[in-house]
Scaffold this motif. Structure first.
Motif, PDB file in Angstrom:
ATOM      1  N   THR A 191      -0.063   9.402  17.589  1.00  0.00           N
ATOM      2  CA  THR A 191       1.354   9.750  17.495  1.00  0.00           C
ATOM      3  C   THR A 191       1.594  10.598  16.257  1.00  0.00           C
ATOM      4  O   THR A 191       0.660  10.868  15.494  1.00  0.00           O
ATOM      5  N   GLY A 192       2.839  10.988  16.056  1.00  0.00           N
ATOM      6  CA  GLY A 192       3.217  11.817  14.925  1.00  0.00           C
ATOM      7  C   GLY A 192       2.992  11.161  13.577  1.00  0.00           C
ATOM      8  O   GLY A 192       2.967  11.827  12.553  1.00  0.00           O
ATOM      9  N   PHE A 193       2.863   9.836  13.545  1.00  0.00           N
ATOM     10  CA  PHE A 193       2.681   9.155  12.262  1.00  0.00           C
ATOM     11  C   PHE A 193       1.318   8.472  12.151  1.00  0.00           C
ATOM     12  O   PHE A 193       1.102   7.657  11.248  1.00  0.00           O
ATOM     13  N   GLY A 194       0.413   8.781  13.066  1.00  0.00           N
ATOM     14  CA  GLY A 194      -0.914   8.176  12.986  1.00  0.00           C
ATOM     15  C   GLY A 194      -1.347   7.609  14.320  1.00  0.00           C
ATOM     16  O   GLY A 194      -0.626   7.708  15.316  1.00  0.00           O
ATOM     17  N   THR A 195      -2.520   7.040  14.340  1.00  0.00           N
ATOM     18  CA  THR A 195      -3.052   6.499  15.582  1.00  0.00           C
ATOM     19  C   THR A 195      -2.806   4.989  15.626  1.00  0.00           C
ATOM     20  O   THR A 195      -3.066   4.283  14.654  1.00  0.00           O
ATOM     21  N   MET A 250      -2.286  -0.889   9.802  1.00  0.00           N
ATOM     22  CA  MET A 250      -1.181  -0.572   8.904  1.00  0.00           C
ATOM     23  C   MET A 250      -0.815   0.908   8.923  1.00  0.00           C
ATOM     24  O   MET A 250      -1.665   1.787   8.900  1.00  0.00           O
ATOM     25  N   VAL A 251       0.516   1.157   8.949  1.00  0.00           N
ATOM     26  CA  VAL A 251       1.026   2.519   8.869  1.00  0.00           C
ATOM     27  C   VAL A 251       1.824   2.619   7.569  1.00  0.00           C
ATOM     28  O   VAL A 251       2.678   1.773   7.303  1.00  0.00           O
ATOM     29  N   VAL A 259      12.377   3.391   8.258  1.00  0.00           N
ATOM     30  CA  VAL A 259      11.175   3.700   7.488  1.00  0.00           C
ATOM     31  C   VAL A 259      10.664   5.084   7.882  1.00  0.00           C
ATOM     32  O   VAL A 259      10.434   5.339   9.067  1.00  0.00           O
ATOM     33  N   GLU A 260      10.507   5.964   6.899  1.00  0.00           N
ATOM     34  CA  GLU A 260       9.968   7.299   7.160  1.00  0.00           C
ATOM     35  C   GLU A 260       8.454   7.241   7.117  1.00  0.00           C
ATOM     36  O   GLU A 260       7.857   6.899   6.100  1.00  0.00           O
ATOM     37  N   CYS A 261       7.832   7.583   8.280  1.00  0.00           N
ATOM     38  CA  CYS A 261       6.376   7.606   8.342  1.00  0.00           C
ATOM     39  C   CYS A 261       5.999   8.997   8.802  1.00  0.00           C
ATOM     40  O   CYS A 261       6.140   9.312   9.977  1.00  0.00           O
ATOM     41  N   GLY A 262       5.550   9.847   7.916  1.00  0.00           N
ATOM     42  CA  GLY A 262       5.273  11.245   8.278  1.00  0.00           C
ATOM     43  C   GLY A 262       6.562  11.886   8.747  1.00  0.00           C
ATOM     44  O   GLY A 262       7.603  11.766   8.099  1.00  0.00           O
ATOM     45  N   ALA A 263       6.506  12.521   9.932  1.00  0.00           N
ATOM     46  CA  ALA A 263       7.679  13.217  10.445  1.00  0.00           C
ATOM     47  C   ALA A 263       8.609  12.273  11.208  1.00  0.00           C
ATOM     48  O   ALA A 263       9.728  12.637  11.550  1.00  0.00           O
ATOM     49  N   GLU A 279       7.921   2.025  -1.259  1.00  0.00           N
ATOM     50  CA  GLU A 279       6.777   2.376  -0.412  1.00  0.00           C
ATOM     51  C   GLU A 279       6.341   1.127   0.338  1.00  0.00           C
ATOM     52  O   GLU A 279       6.229   0.056  -0.251  1.00  0.00           O
ATOM     53  N   VAL A 280       6.183   1.252   1.667  1.00  0.00           N
ATOM     54  CA  VAL A 280       5.833   0.063   2.461  1.00  0.00           C
ATOM     55  C   VAL A 280       4.675   0.373   3.401  1.00  0.00           C
ATOM     56  O   VAL A 280       4.315   1.533   3.618  1.00  0.00           O
TER      57      VAL A 280
END
Lengths: 349, 286
Positions: free
Chosen positions: A252-256, A293-294, A312-316, A334-335
């Motif tokens: 996904t846009g914020f990781g796998t 964890m993301v 929570v903002e994770c990447g885009a 930061e989380v």
């Protein structure tokens, strides 16, 4: 105790198709919600079951009897309208007895059944009042009593909780549920509110644009919606597009994310991943965690009392996390988000 | 402010408001004063402020019944005219309701091609002069042998009353949702029971207003009754016209005029009572 079946029901008004080929199998004694946005055809479906509209094609069965051609009066159904439709020129008592008196029921029987039903709906002190002198909850109880006194085989309700304030809503929900279970009457209601549907129904039929999108228990619709539309309508807020890598992970846009393999979700296929707000665990970034964890940063916090939402903002992407408000994390922190594979649900497209 | 409300109405009004009230009352009641005096007069010549000779002074001396004696005697045909007027008025009201109720229902609830053209067409009788309608009807009715019959007059009276009734009932129907009737049907009521137990009681205020209006219009129609009655059927307006057509207003004509105003006044009083009844006001808020 009546089983209700819709068999390939369609309804067209001129060139407009309100209902397209709906099959619905409602068990005896079940409480079913027809859920969908306004204009989706749910009310038309209810009116067809009642006999107020005739299906263009298809059949409606009560138990093993085809009732499609029966007049409304001969179907023995009950309907509680959204605005109750109490007759303003009649007292509570006259309103409730209406169904019996028009059928020519003997006076003594009417009075016995009236006493019985008024006791059930707890309207004793209001028997001689006129509808204009009642509160919303009392009017609804009159409407329900008026319908139940005729002992209908199927009970229908149009947006049963929509016109009530929050406090009354809970009270009426428990009242309707208890009454329905006690009488074991097959009940179908229409609503555009997914909360109302989940609060009341045994099973929910989601209808979009005249099509049946999904039919199942509330928890299935909530956790395992068949499409993005259903997920969206059931109130899901974290839906992200992605691509399958293998059958047990999605990029996904914020990781796998690792996921539980689902039938039909092959390597490389485009999917949408749904993460339930309350299914995600949030930890401060310094806490050590597993592979799932993301990383992210709290952009906003909405405090609701018992629970709290974090954006929570994770990447885009922005992921909304809901948890108990026993502790509060600060905006800007930061989380790391713990998203277990079994809490990710995949939908095609 | 609390003290103000206990003061009498008269002291709360400004001088202009008082003046205005008196003017209005004068316009409404004023014309009745000379009428009442005239109906009791034997001779009332210009420029006397009051009659020179009163009816009661001459009562024993005349061979003919005078003033109110004449009005209330069979010679005046006032009872026949009253019966005709009320009878025709009632028939027109009932038939007008029977025609207008279904029409209003459709106009209020359905959409169909040419609806606005139909609504315009419906108000045509109010636009076309009554004389034109009357002459056209007379030509037709003579051929159909309806001229000079009650039936013919009733049909003629329906023409100017139906547009009003349909408009009034359409407005009332628009305020009555379909839910109530559908609910009654689901509860097992037949079409007739729905009409009798639900629709009519809920439409009652509008029906009463429409019926009163229709009755009043019918009892006041002169021209159509005059054309189509052919002198065989007299009503209060045609009787009155025959008495005053010569341009003189004698005591008996004044008496008849007063009687002609009675149905309207009586109906107004009844309707005031009727519409104020608690039961009709109840629950129409939603």
């Amino acid at each position: 105790m009546t089983q209700v079946q819709l068999r390939s029901i369609s309804k067209r008004f001129g060139g407009f198709t309100a209902i397209e080929n709906i099959d619905l199998d409602i068990r005896s004694g079940e409480l079913v919600a027809l859920l969908g946005p306004s204009g989706c055809g749910k009310t038309t479906t209810l009116r067809m079951i009642a006999g107020l509209e005739n299906p263009t094609t298809g059949e409606i069965h009560f138990d093993d009897r085809d009732v499609s051609d029966l007049r409304v009066q001969d179907r023995n159904v009950g309907m509680v309208f959204q605005r109750y439709a109490l007759f303003p020129h009649m007292t509570v008592e006259k309103n409730i007895a209406f169904g019996l008196s028009v059928r020519g029921t003997p006076r003594s029987e009417i009075s016995d059944r009236l006493d019985e039903i008024i006791d059930v709906v707890q309207l004793g002190p209001f028997r001689q009042r006129f509808p204009a002198q009642l509160s919303g909850g009392q009017m609804q109880r009159v409407a329900i009593a008026r319908t139940l006194i005729t002992k209908p085989s199927v009970l229908m309700m149009d947006e049963p909780l929509a016109n009530l304030d929050t406090k009354l809503r809970g009270e009426m929900r428990r009242f309707i549920r208890t009454l329905q279970q006690r009488l074991g009457i097959t009940t179908i209601f229409v609503t555009h509110d997914q909360v109302e549907a989940m609060e009341l129904a045994d099973r929910i039929a989601v209808i979009f644009n005249g099509h049946l999108a999904q039919f199942g228990p509330p928890e299935d619709l909530y956790r395992q919606p068949v499409s993005v539309d259903v997920a969206d309508f059931m109130g899901a807020s974290n839906i992200f597009p992605g691509t399958m890598t293998g059958t047990d992970a999605v990029k996904t846009g914020f990781g796998t994310l690792s996921v539980v393999a689902q039938p039909g979700m092959a390597d490389g296929s485009r999917v949408h991943a749904m993460l339930r707000n309350e299914g995600i665990d949030i930890h401060p970034a310094n806490v050590e965690g597993g592979d799932d964890m993301v990383a992210g940063r709290i952009a906003a916090r909405d405090f609701f009392g018992a629970t709290v939402n974090y954006v929570v903002e994770c990447g885009a992407e922005r992921i909304i996390v809901n948890e108990q408000s026993r502790r509060l994390l600060d905006v800007g922190m930061e989380v790391r988000l713990d998203i277990p594979a079994e809490r990710v649900w995949l939908m095609a497209g | 402010m609390a003290r103000r409300s206990t003061e009498s109405l008269a002291s709360r009004l400004s001088p202009f408001q008082k003046f205005y009230l008196i003017i209005v009352a004068g316009f409404v009641l004023g014309p009745f004063i000379p009428l009442i005096i005239q109906s009791l007069a034997f001779r009332w010549a210009w420029p006397d402020m009051l009659p020179g000779t009163w009816w009661l002074e001459q009562r024993g001396k005349s061979m003919m019944p005078l003033a109110w004696d004449y009005v209330l005697s069979p010679y005046s045909r006032i009872w026949e005219a009253t019966l005709n007027t009320v009878g025709i008025g009632l028939a027109v009201t009932v038939i007008c309701l029977a025609i207008s109720l279904p029409a209003a229902r459709v106009l209020a609830r359905e959409r169909f091609r040419g609806k606005s053209a139909f609504e315009f067409f419906l108000s045509m009788p109010l636009i076309v002069p009554e004389a034109a309608i009357g002459i056209a009807l007379l030509m037709m009715f003579i051929r159909l042998d309806l001229a000079g019959s009650y039936f013919g007059i009733i049909i003629a009276h329906l023409i100017p009353t139906i547009p009003y009734m349909v408009r009034m009932l359409t407005a009332v129907y628009q305020g009555l949702g379909r839910d109530f009737e559908e609910q009654a049907i689901i509860l097992g009521a037949s079409r007739w029971q729905v009409l009798r137990l639900v629709t009519l009681p809920m439409l009652l205020p509008g029906v009463v207003a429409g019926a009163l209006f229709t009755f009043l219009v019918s009892t006041n129609i002169f021209l159509l009754t005059f054309f189509l009655g052919q002198g065989k059927i007299i009503t209060l307006p045609t009787l009155l016209f025959s008495k005053i057509a010569g341009g003189t207003l004698d005591a008996s004509a004044a008496g008849i005029t007063l009687i002609v105003t009675l149905p309207g006044i009586i109906l107004l009083i009844i309707s005031e009572r009727f519409i104020k009844e608690e039961a009709f006001g109840k629950g129409f808020g939603n």
